[in-house]
Design a protein around this motif. Structure first.
Motif, mmCIF file in Angstrom:
data_model
loop_
_atom_site.group_PDB
_atom_site.id
_atom_site.type_symbol
_atom_site.label_atom_id
_atom_site.label_comp_id
_atom_site.label_asym_id
_atom_site.label_seq_id
_atom_site.Cartn_x
_atom_site.Cartn_y
_atom_site.Cartn_z
ATOM 1 N N ALA A 148 7.317 -9.548 -2.637
ATOM 2 C CA ALA A 148 8.105 -10.392 -1.329
ATOM 3 C C ALA A 148 6.591 -10.544 -1.485
ATOM 4 O O ALA A 148 5.596 -9.569 -1.351
ATOM 5 C CB ALA A 148 8.530 -9.090 -0.723
ATOM 6 N N GLY A 150 4.899 -12.202 2.621
ATOM 7 C CA GLY A 150 5.157 -13.325 3.551
ATOM 8 C C GLY A 150 4.309 -13.329 4.764
ATOM 9 O O GLY A 150 4.373 -14.213 5.980
ATOM 10 N N GLY A 152 1.521 -13.055 5.414
ATOM 11 C CA GLY A 152 0.250 -12.535 6.102
ATOM 12 C C GLY A 152 -0.695 -10.826 5.053
ATOM 13 O O GLY A 152 -0.875 -11.098 3.772
ATOM 14 N N LYS A 153 -1.533 -10.318 5.390
ATOM 15 C CA LYS A 153 -2.098 -9.884 4.610
ATOM 16 C C LYS A 153 -1.320 -8.837 3.835
ATOM 17 O O LYS A 153 -2.660 -8.637 2.561
ATOM 18 C CB LYS A 153 -2.988 -9.090 5.566
ATOM 19 C CG LYS A 153 -2.880 -7.770 6.428
ATOM 20 C CD LYS A 153 -4.010 -7.566 7.283
ATOM 21 C CE LYS A 153 -2.620 -5.981 8.310
ATOM 22 N NZ LYS A 153 -1.439 -5.787 8.497
ATOM 23 N N ASP A 154 -0.678 -8.229 4.233
ATOM 24 C CA ASP A 154 -0.198 -6.927 3.442
ATOM 25 C C ASP A 154 0.397 -7.276 1.891
ATOM 26 O O ASP A 154 0.055 -6.553 0.662
ATOM 27 C CB ASP A 154 0.753 -6.230 4.368
ATOM 28 C CG ASP A 154 0.510 -5.873 5.429
ATOM 29 O OD1 ASP A 154 -0.713 -5.876 5.518
ATOM 30 O OD2 ASP A 154 1.741 -5.556 6.219
ATOM 31 N N SER A 155 0.805 -8.446 2.506
ATOM 32 C CA SER A 155 1.523 -8.606 0.451
ATOM 33 C C SER A 155 0.680 -9.386 -0.698
ATOM 34 O O SER A 155 0.554 -9.095 -1.616
ATOM 35 C CB SER A 155 2.925 -9.064 0.701
ATOM 36 O OG SER A 155 2.319 -10.119 2.110
ATOM 37 N N ILE A 174 11.364 -15.639 1.177
ATOM 38 C CA ILE A 174 12.884 -16.762 1.290
ATOM 39 C C ILE A 174 12.217 -17.461 2.477
ATOM 40 O O ILE A 174 11.710 -17.049 3.888
ATOM 41 C CB ILE A 174 13.637 -15.259 1.934
ATOM 42 C CG1 ILE A 174 13.712 -14.703 0.834
ATOM 43 C CG2 ILE A 174 15.072 -15.790 2.878
ATOM 44 C CD1 ILE A 174 13.605 -12.734 1.017
ATOM 45 N N SER A 240 5.874 -4.587 0.438
ATOM 46 C CA SER A 240 4.569 -4.339 0.890
ATOM 47 C C SER A 240 4.477 -3.447 2.874
ATOM 48 O O SER A 240 3.848 -3.619 3.367
ATOM 49 C CB SER A 240 3.506 -5.788 0.723
ATOM 50 O OG SER A 240 3.273 -6.586 -0.988
ATOM 51 N N ASN A 241 5.405 -2.280 2.277
ATOM 52 C CA ASN A 241 5.286 -1.771 3.803
ATOM 53 C C ASN A 241 4.451 -0.677 3.928
ATOM 54 O O ASN A 241 4.619 0.701 2.890
ATOM 55 C CB ASN A 241 6.609 -1.579 3.986
ATOM 56 C CG ASN A 241 7.312 -2.792 3.709
ATOM 57 O OD1 ASN A 241 7.005 -3.953 4.250
ATOM 58 N ND2 ASN A 241 8.904 -2.783 3.446
ATOM 59 N N LYS A 268 11.358 -1.747 7.725
ATOM 60 C CA LYS A 268 10.281 -1.461 7.289
ATOM 61 C C LYS A 268 9.332 -0.067 6.569
ATOM 62 O O LYS A 268 8.340 -0.343 6.165
ATOM 63 C CB LYS A 268 8.418 -1.933 7.836
ATOM 64 C CG LYS A 268 9.042 -3.951 7.902
ATOM 65 C CD LYS A 268 7.875 -3.939 8.475
ATOM 66 C CE LYS A 268 6.518 -3.843 7.977
ATOM 67 N NZ LYS A 268 5.190 -4.740 8.723
ATOM 68 N N SER A 318 -0.703 -13.333 10.630
ATOM 69 C CA SER A 318 0.180 -12.105 10.592
ATOM 70 C C SER A 318 1.085 -13.033 11.291
ATOM 71 O O SER A 318 1.917 -11.882 12.218
ATOM 72 C CB SER A 318 -0.399 -10.453 10.511
ATOM 73 O OG SER A 318 -1.285 -10.930 9.459
ATOM 74 N N LYS A 340 0.682 -8.907 17.183
ATOM 75 C CA LYS A 340 -0.353 -9.086 16.176
ATOM 76 C C LYS A 340 -0.930 -9.280 15.966
ATOM 77 O O LYS A 340 -1.891 -8.702 15.401
ATOM 78 C CB LYS A 340 2.127 -9.851 15.062
ATOM 79 C CG LYS A 340 2.081 -8.424 14.754
ATOM 80 C CD LYS A 340 2.655 -8.927 13.191
ATOM 81 C CE LYS A 340 2.676 -8.223 12.334
ATOM 82 N NZ LYS A 340 3.079 -8.682 10.740
#
Ligand SMILES: CC(=O)N[C@H]1[C@@H](OP(=O)(O)OP(=O)(O)OC[C@H]2O[C@@H](n3ccc(=O)[nH]c3=O)[C@H](O)[C@@H]2O)O[C@H](CO)[C@@H](O)[C@@H]1O[C@H](C)C(=O)N[C@@H](C)C(=O)N[C@@H](CCC(=O)O)C(=O)O
Ligand SMILES: Nc1ncnc2c1ncn2[C@@H]1O[C@H](COP(=O)(O)OP(=O)(O)OP(=O)(O)O)[C@@H](O)[C@H]1O
Length: 459
Positions: A148, A150, A152-155, A174, A240-241, A268, A318, A340
């Motif tokens: 997934a 999104g 932002g930085k996490d994924s 999505i 990526s939680n 998350k 993000s 955020k």
């Protein structure tokens, strides 16, 4: 039926009417209704049609579709929160009912708190099937990850970690966000963009006085990706939680007598990941692994990993203001004034050269005195952690403490105020960053992959 109008407090029942999937077009329909009102039809479109799915995989796909129908219903249920919930075209067992009650109750925790509602006696899924049904079989899914993304930085940290570990992946999102599409293209990896259209009546109901508020959107996205994974015959769904997402905001009850935890990002968190991931393996497909690659890391540790990549600086954001279905988006990807933006700026600051960070945001948020209340909330100073996807208060305090020691940051308005006003009131023992970089043992990452990734994350 033409006489029916949405009157929130007069509604008795929320109905899961039916769900269906057309393999020729790749379109799934999720159908709901309140009482005998109009059908509310949400559609999910998975690219790659026509699909040919048979045997055990077809049975698993049907279960995944039902689970998606049940979880995605939360967007509509919330509009009136009636005391009766009816699942009409298939039956569920007690384990599925328990999972749904957990997802609805906790996932609507912030919604309930903000609207002054107590949902504990209302959310009940009846379960006519007996418990202990046959465990799901393994489907012989091919080794491949739908990851997934999104925007932002996490994924992006996960995608690059999987790349470094040599895992085959398709970057999957999505909805129609151009920002996410740009980030996905920037990865240079195969992509899959799944369409999702909410039932249009929801927007009418909102105007007509529906209850409104946050929903557990990661739970919905997770169920969509599980459905798509079975359709495409792949064995991993990766989110990526981070570890920090499991902790909510500590809220003082209205009468001031006690505190309660309300987690904006409940779906998350670990409670959702473990319950949902186990359920998928027991009830849908034994060889489908749902996990978060960043679960062992804190937000600060993720920020440190992200700072090592500069390939996405001009593409990622993000800031959730980019992701409204309708309405305005920030001109340069970062609104600069939401929790955020505050948190991501603060979390990246200890790990990035200052000009790079200021270049990404187009401004220095830590030198804007007018933003003091926003940063105070992150620090849990005279306020609670905001209802947003931000790190724990101790992470914000540790990041600020690190900045106080840096000549390039310490004279900036917010950092200087932290040192002068807030830090003297804090316990110094809790301000170090290093303990927050520790790798947590609680995760669902497959063992063989984790062996390869551990060193990557520790570096
Ligand atoms: C973009 C955003 O932050 N939206 C939240 C906002 O909604 P708003 O009305 O300002 O705009 P829309 O998102 O376009 O929503 C329009 C209406 O549709 C409802 N809705 C939307 C998506 C959906 O899946 N189901 C829905 O029912 C929505 O409630 C509106 O009535 O405020 C809303 C009320 O507080 C939030 O519900 C909106 O949040 C979205 C569902 C959303 O996608 N938010 C993510 C950006 C988000 O918060 N992600 C978290 C993950 C949290 C979790 O999983 O629990 C994250 O960033 O980590
Ligand atoms: N539109 C989407 N489609 C698929 N997955 C999504 C979508 N939006 C968010 N996600 C996923 O949900 C999870 C939580 O989203 P979140 O916004 O925290 O992550 P992010 O966008 O990668 O990073 P950041 O925290 O910096 O915003 C991530 O795994 C993310 O990939």
């Amino acid at each position: 039926m033409s006489q029916w109008s949405f009157q929130r407090d007069a509604i008795h029942a929320f109905r899961f009417v039916r769900c269906g999937f057309d393999a020729a077009t790749g379109i799934a329909q999720l159908v709901y209704a309140f009482d005998d009102g109009p059908e509310l039809v949400e559609t999910i479109t998975v690219p790659g049609a026509p699909f040919a799915v048979e045997g055990a995989r077809a049975a698993a796909l049907e279960k995944a579709l039902q689970l998606l129908h049940l979880i995605a219903g939360v967007s509509y249920y919330k509009a009136a929160v009636p005391g009766e919930i009816r699942v009409e075209s298939y039956a569920i067992d007690p384990e599925t009912a328990a999972l749904l009650e957990t997802v609805y109750l906790n996932g609507l925790g912030e919604f309930a708190y903000r609207n002054g509602l107590d949902l504990r006696e209302r959310i009940r899924f009846s379960a006519p099937l007996e418990s202990g049904s046959t465990p799901a079989p393994a489907l012989g899914l091919r080794e491949h990850a739908l990851v997934a993304i999104g925007g932002g930085k996490d994924s992006l940290v996960s995608i690059e970690a999987l790349r470094s570990a040599g895992v085959d992946q398709t970057v999957t999102w999505i909805g129609g966000s151009q920002l996410i599409a740009d980030c996905a293209a920037r990865t240079g990896l195969p992509t899959l963009n799944i369409g999702r259209a909410l039932a249009p009546q929801l927007f009418d109901y909102n105007r007509e006085g529906a209850w409104n508020g946050h929903i557990p959107v990661t739970a919905v996205n997770s169920a969509i990706l599980v459905f798509a994974a079975i359709l495409h015959g792949v064995d991993q769904v990766v989110f990526s939680n981070e570890h920090s997402a499991s902790y909510g905001s500590l809220i003082t009850t209205p009468d001031g007598s006690s505190t309660a935890e309300v987690n904006h990002q409940w779906s998350k968190g670990w409670a959702f990941e473990s319950a949902f991931g186990d359920h998928i393996q027991r009830r849908v497909a034994a060889d489908l692994q749902y996990y978060s690659l960043l679960r062992p890391l804190s937000e600060l540790a993720v920020a440190r990993q992200f700072a090592k990549l500069d390939r996405y600086d001009a593409h990622f954001s993000s800031c959730n203001r980019n992701f409204h279905i309708r309405g305005e988006r920030p001109a340069n990807r970062w609104c600069g004034v939401c929790p955020k933006c505050h948190f991501v700026f603060l979390a990246l600051a200890p790990f990035m050269p200052k000009p790079r960070l200021v270049g990404i945001f187009g401004r220095n948020l830590l030198d804007e005195a007018s933003q003091t209340p926003g940063f105070d909330a992150l620090l849990e100073f005279q306020d609670h952690k905001p209802f947003e996807c931000v790190g724990e208060g101790r992470e914000s305090r540790a990041a600020m403490t690190a900045l106080v020691q840096r000549p390039e940051w310490r004279e900036d308005a917010i950092v200087e105020r932290f040192q002068r006003v807030i830090r003297p009131q804090l316990d110094e023992a809790g301000l170090a960053s290093e303990p927050l970089m520790a790798i947590d043992a609680q995760h669902r990452i497959p063992a063989r992959l984790w062996e390869r990734l551990r060193a990557h994350f520790a570096a």
